[in-house]
Design an enzyme around this catalytic site. Structure first.
Site, mmCIF file in Angstrom:
data_model
loop_
_atom_site.group_PDB
_atom_site.id
_atom_site.type_symbol
_atom_site.label_atom_id
_atom_site.label_comp_id
_atom_site.label_asym_id
_atom_site.label_seq_id
_atom_site.Cartn_x
_atom_site.Cartn_y
_atom_site.Cartn_z
ATOM 1 N N GLY A 120 45.683 74.451 -11.325
ATOM 2 C CA GLY A 120 45.674 74.285 -12.865
ATOM 3 C C GLY A 120 44.404 74.853 -13.475
ATOM 4 N N ASN A 121 43.749 74.490 -14.335
ATOM 5 C CA ASN A 121 42.430 75.271 -15.205
ATOM 6 C C ASN A 121 41.347 75.561 -14.100
ATOM 7 O OD1 ASN A 121 40.037 74.202 -17.579
ATOM 8 N ND2 ASN A 121 41.238 76.354 -17.446
ATOM 9 N N TRP A 122 40.912 74.591 -13.291
ATOM 10 C CA TRP A 122 39.808 74.640 -12.242
ATOM 11 C C TRP A 122 40.189 75.182 -11.295
ATOM 12 C CZ3 TRP A 122 35.348 76.056 -11.841
ATOM 13 C CH2 TRP A 122 34.407 75.259 -10.972
ATOM 14 N N PHE A 174 51.727 74.161 -7.902
ATOM 15 C CA PHE A 174 53.062 73.290 -7.921
ATOM 16 C C PHE A 174 53.904 73.958 -9.100
ATOM 17 C CE2 PHE A 174 54.686 69.738 -10.932
ATOM 18 C CZ PHE A 174 55.021 69.021 -9.841
ATOM 19 N N PHE A 190 47.474 63.288 -7.233
ATOM 20 C CA PHE A 190 48.633 63.762 -6.463
ATOM 21 C C PHE A 190 47.919 64.202 -4.854
ATOM 22 C CE2 PHE A 190 49.128 65.915 -10.866
ATOM 23 C CZ PHE A 190 50.292 65.082 -11.224
ATOM 24 N N LYS A 244 37.510 65.602 -9.174
ATOM 25 C CA LYS A 244 36.582 64.469 -9.932
ATOM 26 C C LYS A 244 37.629 63.146 -10.050
ATOM 27 C CE LYS A 244 33.348 67.229 -11.616
ATOM 28 N NZ LYS A 244 32.675 68.291 -12.482
ATOM 29 N N ALA A 285 35.640 74.587 -16.590
ATOM 30 C CA ALA A 285 36.267 75.916 -16.131
ATOM 31 C C ALA A 285 36.475 77.065 -16.966
ATOM 32 C CB ALA A 285 37.626 75.373 -15.481
ATOM 33 N N LYS A 344 30.051 60.829 -14.127
ATOM 34 C CA LYS A 344 29.661 61.397 -15.119
ATOM 35 C C LYS A 344 30.664 61.799 -16.278
ATOM 36 C CE LYS A 344 30.263 66.316 -14.808
ATOM 37 N NZ LYS A 344 31.501 66.143 -15.700
HETATM 38 N N1 NAD Z 1 39.177 71.580 -15.799
HETATM 39 C C1 NAD Z 1 37.869 71.853 -15.494
HETATM 40 O O1 NAD Z 1 36.809 72.292 -16.485
HETATM 41 C C2 NAD Z 1 37.380 71.165 -14.299
HETATM 42 C C3 NAD Z 1 36.189 71.020 -13.877
HETATM 43 C C4 NAD Z 1 35.492 70.576 -12.929
HETATM 44 C C5 NAD Z 1 36.346 69.745 -12.004
HETATM 45 N N2 NAD Z 1 37.574 69.487 -12.634
HETATM 46 C C6 NAD Z 1 38.483 68.852 -11.839
HETATM 47 O O2 NAD Z 1 39.471 69.627 -11.038
HETATM 48 C C7 NAD Z 1 40.647 68.799 -10.844
HETATM 49 C C8 NAD Z 1 41.774 69.567 -11.380
HETATM 50 O O3 NAD Z 1 41.767 69.954 -12.808
HETATM 51 P P1 NAD Z 1 42.376 71.053 -13.763
HETATM 52 O O4 NAD Z 1 41.455 70.904 -15.055
HETATM 53 O O5 NAD Z 1 42.510 72.128 -12.832
HETATM 54 O O6 NAD Z 1 43.902 70.202 -13.827
HETATM 55 P P2 NAD Z 1 44.893 70.810 -14.934
HETATM 56 O O7 NAD Z 1 45.093 69.749 -16.046
HETATM 57 O O8 NAD Z 1 44.398 72.302 -15.557
HETATM 58 O O9 NAD Z 1 46.167 71.191 -14.150
HETATM 59 C C9 NAD Z 1 47.023 70.154 -13.643
HETATM 60 C C10 NAD Z 1 47.537 70.632 -12.507
HETATM 61 O O10 NAD Z 1 48.556 69.723 -11.902
HETATM 62 C C11 NAD Z 1 49.653 70.422 -11.546
HETATM 63 N N3 NAD Z 1 50.741 69.200 -11.264
HETATM 64 C C12 NAD Z 1 51.510 68.549 -12.225
HETATM 65 N N4 NAD Z 1 52.162 67.765 -11.738
HETATM 66 C C13 NAD Z 1 51.814 67.720 -10.213
HETATM 67 C C14 NAD Z 1 52.503 66.899 -9.237
HETATM 68 N N5 NAD Z 1 53.419 66.126 -9.327
HETATM 69 N N6 NAD Z 1 51.880 67.483 -7.909
HETATM 70 C C15 NAD Z 1 50.970 68.054 -7.728
HETATM 71 N N7 NAD Z 1 50.499 69.035 -8.851
HETATM 72 C C16 NAD Z 1 50.804 68.616 -10.166
HETATM 73 C C17 NAD Z 1 49.825 71.378 -12.489
HETATM 74 O O11 NAD Z 1 50.838 72.265 -12.184
HETATM 75 C C18 NAD Z 1 48.747 71.813 -12.699
HETATM 76 O O12 NAD Z 1 48.253 72.921 -11.825
HETATM 77 C C19 NAD Z 1 40.434 67.368 -11.359
HETATM 78 O O13 NAD Z 1 40.175 66.451 -10.696
HETATM 79 C C20 NAD Z 1 39.449 67.694 -12.458
HETATM 80 O O14 NAD Z 1 38.615 66.486 -12.713
HETATM 81 C C21 NAD Z 1 38.246 70.315 -13.594
#
Ligand code: NAD
Length: 248
Positions: free
Chosen positions: A16-18, A45, A102, A125, A158, A210
């Site tokens: 995903g994004n992070w 995914f 997940f 998180k 991210a 947080k």
């Molecule tokens: N985005 C940020 O800035 C950031 C920063 C620090 C920590 N985080 C943490 O990182 C983690 C991931 O967040 P993100 O922002 O990358 O998520 P996101 O919302 O950008 O992406 C969601 C991801 O989940 C996948 N997905 C969807 N359905 C699924 C399934 N059934 N099984 C497995 N994967 C599936 C999607 O394909 C995608 O890759 C979270 O715990 C978040 O708290 C995010």
């Protein structure tokens, strides 16, 4: 591994994004540090894009995640892989970075599929809330896969790290400082400063809670209720979230 013969191999579980930004950070280091194999496998995914193309194929063709991190090159050594088992099979360093809900299902698919001696780190998180009470994600990974799991948390957005704006994070570890140092080396860049602390629970809880506080603070700002209310809401949200809540 670092002091042995083979180079460390990294797989990122999540795109995903992070996950995409973490892969980019890691790949910039594995490309130049001799103790790491260049290639970073990023488990995707699989999704079908509106164009009809598979997301994993699109990432490998454009070297860019057009859905979750458009406009940013990931690094030629990032390989998107929709096959979870294949993505992790050669890796001894596993980076978990999916939304928390997940993780359990993913870990169950990986039982007995990992390389012996594999180590994990969670960038996730959130908490899994069970009947017995909340369960930290690092503990969940360790309990299902039987592997050591550190955490990396910080005030990290991210999209800002993707454009190399300065940020810092902390690796929480238990006992094994050498492993934590290796994780810090994998993530540290001139714009991403990583320190290590021997306290997994403290680092993971701060990273998770947080976000609960941030939501409460945002609501108070939106309602224009002022700083005193924000202060009390933050204390209250911490008290409540330490009982049950899961956060992203
Ligand atoms: N985005 C940020 O800035 C950031 C920063 C620090 C920590 N985080 C943490 O990182 C983690 C991931 O967040 P993100 O922002 O990358 O998520 P996101 O919302 O950008 O992406 C969601 C991801 O989940 C996948 N997905 C969807 N359905 C699924 C399934 N059934 N099984 C497995 N994967 C599936 C999607 O394909 C995608 O890759 C979270 O715990 C978040 O708290 C995010």
């Amino acid at each position: 591994m670092e002091n042995g013969h083979a180079r460390n191999r990294v797989a990122v579980i999540g795109s995903g994004n992070w996950g995409s930004v973490a892969s980019r950070l890691i790949a910039s280091n594995t490309a130049k540090l001799p103790s790491f194999h260049d290639e970073v496998r990023m488990w995707v995914f699989e999704e079908i894009l509106p164009t009809g193309k598979k997301l994993s194929e699109s990432i490998n063709q454009a070297n860019e995640n057009c859905k979750y991190l458009p406009g940013i090159k990931l690094g030629a050594n990032v390989i998107a892989d929709p096959d979870l088992e294949n993505a992790v099979k050669d890796a001894n360093m596993l980076v978990f970075v999916t939304p928390h809900q997940f993780v359990e299902g993913i870990c169950k698919k990986l039982v007995d599929k990992l390389r012996p001696g594999a180590e994990a780190i969670s960038l996730i998180k959130g908490m899994e809330v069970k009947m017995e009470g909340p369960c930290m994600i690092s503990k969940l990974i360790t309990s299902i896969l039987g592997i050591n799991c550190c955490v990396l948390m910080g005030a990290n957005i991210a999209n800002e790290i993707a454009v190399e704006k300065f940020s810092e994070a902390t690796v929480g570890y238990k006992k094994d400082k050498e492993v934590a140092t290796r994780w810090a080396k994998l993530f540290t860049t001139p714009y991403f400063l990583v320190s290590i602390v021997e306290d997994i629970e403290g680092v993971e809880l701060c990273g998770t809670l947080k976000n609960v506080v941030a939501i409460a603070a945002g609501l108070v700002d939106g309602l224009d209720m002022g700083n005193n209310t924000k202060g009390s809401t933050e204390c209250y949200s911490l008290k409540m979230s330490s009982r049950t809540v899961s956060a992203d």
